[in-house]
Design an enzyme around this catalytic site. Structure first.
Site, PDB file in Angstrom:
ATOM      1  N   CYS A   1     -18.422 -16.131 -34.344  1.00 40.36           N
ATOM      2  CA  CYS A   1     -19.073 -16.697 -35.539  1.00 40.36           C
ATOM      3  C   CYS A   1     -19.665 -15.605 -36.426  1.00 40.36           C
ATOM      4  O   CYS A   1     -19.101 -15.259 -37.462  1.00 40.36           O
ATOM      5  CB  CYS A   1     -20.166 -17.705 -35.158  1.00 40.36           C
ATOM      6  SG  CYS A   1     -19.556 -19.209 -34.363  1.00 40.36           S
ATOM      7  N   ARG A   2     -20.794 -15.072 -36.014  1.00 42.33           N
ATOM      8  CA  ARG A   2     -21.541 -14.160 -36.880  1.00 42.33           C
ATOM      9  C   ARG A   2     -20.879 -12.803 -37.066  1.00 42.33           C
ATOM     10  O   ARG A   2     -20.702 -12.342 -38.196  1.00 42.33           O
ATOM     11  CB  ARG A   2     -22.968 -13.981 -36.350  1.00 42.33           C
ATOM     12  CG  ARG A   2     -23.764 -15.274 -36.362  1.00 42.33           C
ATOM     13  CD  ARG A   2     -25.087 -15.111 -35.661  1.00 42.33           C
ATOM     14  NE  ARG A   2     -24.875 -14.982 -34.215  1.00 42.33           N
ATOM     15  CZ  ARG A   2     -25.835 -14.704 -33.339  1.00 42.33           C
ATOM     16  NH1 ARG A   2     -27.064 -14.498 -33.749  1.00 42.33           N
ATOM     17  NH2 ARG A   2     -25.557 -14.632 -32.048  1.00 42.33           N
ATOM     18  N   SER A   3     -20.530 -12.130 -35.969  1.00 45.71           N
ATOM     19  CA  SER A   3     -19.979 -10.774 -36.130  1.00 45.71           C
ATOM     20  C   SER A   3     -18.603 -10.762 -36.791  1.00 45.71           C
ATOM     21  O   SER A   3     -18.356  -9.882 -37.621  1.00 45.71           O
ATOM     22  CB  SER A   3     -19.996  -9.994 -34.811  1.00 45.71           C
ATOM     23  OG  SER A   3     -19.300 -10.662 -33.798  1.00 45.71           O
TER      24      SER A   3
ATOM     25  N   ASN B   1     -18.763 -13.111 -30.402  1.00 45.17           N
ATOM     26  CA  ASN B   1     -17.817 -12.516 -31.344  1.00 45.17           C
ATOM     27  C   ASN B   1     -16.842 -13.552 -31.913  1.00 45.17           C
ATOM     28  O   ASN B   1     -15.674 -13.276 -32.113  1.00 45.17           O
ATOM     29  CB  ASN B   1     -17.076 -11.348 -30.681  1.00 45.17           C
ATOM     30  CG  ASN B   1     -16.265 -10.485 -31.637  1.00 45.17           C
ATOM     31  OD1 ASN B   1     -15.224  -9.969 -31.277  1.00 45.17           O
ATOM     32  ND2 ASN B   1     -16.725 -10.317 -32.869  1.00 45.17           N
TER      33      ASN B   1
ATOM     34  N   CYS C   1     -22.475  -9.733 -32.129  1.00 47.52           N
ATOM     35  CA  CYS C   1     -23.241 -10.951 -31.828  1.00 47.52           C
ATOM     36  C   CYS C   1     -22.983 -11.294 -30.364  1.00 47.52           C
ATOM     37  O   CYS C   1     -22.549 -10.432 -29.594  1.00 47.52           O
ATOM     38  CB  CYS C   1     -22.895 -12.092 -32.786  1.00 47.52           C
ATOM     39  SG  CYS C   1     -21.228 -12.766 -32.643  1.00 47.52           S
TER      40      CYS C   1
ATOM     41  N   ASP D   1     -27.606 -18.000 -35.045  1.00 48.39           N
ATOM     42  CA  ASP D   1     -26.316 -18.431 -34.519  1.00 48.39           C
ATOM     43  C   ASP D   1     -26.018 -19.841 -35.013  1.00 48.39           C
ATOM     44  O   ASP D   1     -26.751 -20.775 -34.700  1.00 48.39           O
ATOM     45  CB  ASP D   1     -26.346 -18.407 -32.997  1.00 48.39           C
ATOM     46  CG  ASP D   1     -24.974 -18.585 -32.369  1.00 48.39           C
ATOM     47  OD1 ASP D   1     -24.039 -19.027 -33.087  1.00 48.39           O
ATOM     48  OD2 ASP D   1     -24.843 -18.291 -31.179  1.00 48.39           O
TER      49      ASP D   1
END
Length: 160
Positions: free
Chosen positions: A16-18, A14, A11, A127
Site C-alpha cells: 500500500c504505502r511504500s 510493501n 512500510c 496504513d
C-alpha cells in the site's frame, strides 16, 4: 552534478504505502529529468506479501492521479539494502524502529520517516489497508507532499 542517489521506501507489507511512494517519487524524478541519477525502490519490513502486486485500491488511487504501480512487486527489506540505498524512509515509527534494529552501526545514509520531508502536521503515513477509499487518497496526498521535499533535498545534494 554529484554522485547518483538511491531511495528506498519502507512500510509493513510493501503493498500500500511504500509502493505508492515508490510510484509517485519515481514519476517526480522522471519529470525532473533525473531518472539516470536517482534510483527508487520499495520494500516491507514483514514478509507477508513477497512477490505480490500492490493492493488494488492503492493501484487504482495511484492510477487516478497518473501513477502506474503495475510493475511493482512486494519484497522484504534486507540488511544489504543499507549498503545499496542513500535514503531509507519508513512510513511510520514502528517500521522505522524495525529498520533501526537491523541497520548496521556504520550506515551513513539517511534513515528516517518519509514525512520528515513534508510540509504537514502529520509525522506518519497511516496504513490505509483496513479503511475505505479515502485512506488511499490521503496516503497519496501525504506522499506527494513529502516527495516534493525529498526531491528538493536530493537535487541539492546532486548539485553539491
Amino acid at each position: 552534478m554529484g554522485n547518483k542517489k538511491s531511495v528506498l521506501f519502507v512500510c509493513l507489507g510493501n503493498i500500500c504505502r511504500s509502493p505508492s511512494a515508490h510510484g509517485v517519487f519515481e514519476d517526480m524524478v522522471a519529470q525532473a529529468g533525473l531518472s539516470g541519477l536517482v534510483s527508487v525502490d520499495s520494500a516491507g519490513t514483514a514478509a507477508y506479501h513477497i512477490g505480490k502486486s500492490p493492493d488494488q485500491r492503492s493501484s487504482a488511487a495511484a492510477a487516478n492521479r497518473g501513477y502506474d504501480l503495475s510493475s511493482l512487486r512486494a519484497r522484504q527489506v534486507s540488511a544489504s539494502d543499507f549498503e545499496a540505498f542513500d535514503y531509507i524512509l519508513a512510513m511510520d515509527n514502528e517500521n522505522l524502529a524495525n529498520l533501526q534494529a537491523i541497520a548496521p552501526q556504520d550506515y551513513d545514509g539517511h534513515l528516517g520517516l518519509l514525512l520528515d520531508f513534508a510540509q504537514c502536521v502529520e509525522s506518519e503515513v497511516p496504513d490505509p489497508y483496513y479503511g475505505g477509499e479515502s485512506g488511499f487518497e490521503h496516503v497519496l496526498d501525504l506522499v506527494e507532499n513529502a516527495s516534493m521535499g525529498l526531491l528538493v533535498d536530493i537535487q541539492k545534494k546532486l548539485m553539491a
